[in-house]
Design a protein around this motif. Sequence first.
Motif, short mmCIF file in Angstrom:
data_model
loop_
_atom_site.label_atom_id
_atom_site.label_comp_id
_atom_site.label_asym_id
_atom_site.label_seq_id
_atom_site.Cartn_x
_atom_site.Cartn_y
_atom_site.Cartn_z
N GLU A 124 0.83 -1.21 0.00
CA GLU A 124 0.00 0.00 0.00
C GLU A 124 0.86 1.25 0.00
O GLU A 124 1.74 1.43 0.85
N PRO A 125 0.67 2.13 -0.99
CA PRO A 125 1.48 3.35 -1.08
C PRO A 125 1.30 4.25 0.14
O PRO A 125 0.18 4.42 0.63
N THR A 126 2.37 4.79 0.62
CA THR A 126 2.31 5.73 1.76
C THR A 126 2.50 7.17 1.29
O THR A 126 2.49 8.09 2.11
N THR A 127 2.69 7.34 0.01
CA THR A 127 2.85 8.69 -0.57
C THR A 127 1.92 8.84 -1.76
O THR A 127 1.44 7.86 -2.32
N GLN B 113 9.40 1.95 -2.93
CA GLN B 113 9.21 0.79 -3.81
C GLN B 113 9.48 1.19 -5.26
O GLN B 113 9.01 2.21 -5.74
N ILE C 110 7.51 4.54 -5.90
CA ILE C 110 6.35 4.87 -5.09
C ILE C 110 6.77 4.67 -3.64
O ILE C 110 6.92 3.53 -3.19
N GLY C 111 6.99 5.77 -2.93
CA GLY C 111 7.60 5.65 -1.61
C GLY C 111 9.00 5.10 -1.76
O GLY C 111 9.82 5.66 -2.49
N TRP D 24 -3.51 7.70 -4.24
CA TRP D 24 -3.81 6.34 -4.66
C TRP D 24 -5.11 5.86 -3.99
O TRP D 24 -5.33 6.09 -2.81
N TYR E 62 -3.92 -0.56 -6.82
CA TYR E 62 -3.98 0.85 -6.45
C TYR E 62 -4.02 1.68 -7.74
O TYR E 62 -3.31 1.37 -8.71
N TRP F 164 3.78 9.10 -7.94
CA TRP F 164 5.03 8.40 -8.16
C TRP F 164 6.13 9.40 -8.48
O TRP F 164 5.87 10.55 -8.84
#
Length: 386
Positions: A92-95, A143, A140-141, A111, A122, A98
């Motif tokens: 799960e994206p925290t930001t 990742q 993404i964060g 997201w 997402y 991208w």
Amino acid sequence: MTKRRKPLFLIILYSFSALCLTAVAILFITNQTIPKTSRQPETLSENQLTLLKEADHLISSVGNRVFPGWSENSTGWVVYNESTAFAVGIQEPTTEGWIMYPRNSQRGGKWQSREYEGIIIYQTDILDPEKTPENFIVKIGDQIAASFQTHEYALIYFHNLMYAELPPVIREVFPYKIFFHHLTLAPEAYISTLSHEAFHVFQAKQNPTMFEKAELIANWENQYPFEDETLLTTWKEELKILQQAAEISTREDAIRIAEEFLQIREQRRHEAKLSESLIDYERKREWLEGMAKYAELEIGKIAAESDYQPLPQANEKLGLKNYNSRKQFWKTQLTSMANTKMDGETLFYYSGFAQGVLLDHLMPGWKERVIQGEYLEDLISETIKN
């Protein structure tokens, strides 16, 4: 009075003209079926999800035979169309949005999670049509994910791109679907292209320092004399030598090709008076894009030559029975390099790919050394001296 018969060549001419007109009409009608927009741009289709699953399956099954360690490197995906980006296989994206890694350009919005066939996806709106994830990798964060257009949107995008470049009449009847079939339209072609971007994720994780240098040096593209006809002519001679790697049967053949390649490469750079910075630019882009091109083409070829089986749902939903077409595509890409119009950095994609094929015949273990940051041409040179 005897009726005079029409000469045979006129009958042939009329028949040929009729066939041509029929073919043109068919192409025109076929081109009208190419969609202008994605059917449901806010939704990830079942077919697209199947393509991503098959790409994961292919890399996990065959990746290590392409590059040691690649199979163990899980890939997150970001696929996008004209208005939405979808993230698959990530936490799960925290930001928001991208980042265009390794640059720091922030794009996209918040997201939102969706469930597709039991998988959490997402998605976020593309806020500016000029600021998409592009075809490379994104962050993404913390990742890293491979990014590419959805299968449906890829046809739309590349059709529009080519349509704008072709003359007015030709662009209406150009066989787009045939042209794009082995490039992105066939499921196995699209999956191979996904593998290209997935390999960039592998490079970024295995050697982040070299990856960043090799990507950021792309800024030198504007300084490189791509428009110099003399330089392009000698580049073609270099590619002619490298494309012989498709027919190597003995180590002696490989050494001969390697010697000719290094000699003409040195001569090309000397005659073009390339600076050390531009030579470094060539070598780093071959490391980055040439190796990704090698991975893209090699993974399909290996799948074709082995007992690899696509996922059952890839067969059911996509009609993907095997990768047999990729073996011939691999050979065609290699043997036609010198006759293919190369725009800008495309040169480095193919020269790097061909050097990889050459090294397959010259140096066991070359891949481990390349991923550590050594240059392809240096390894080729080393094999000649030993």
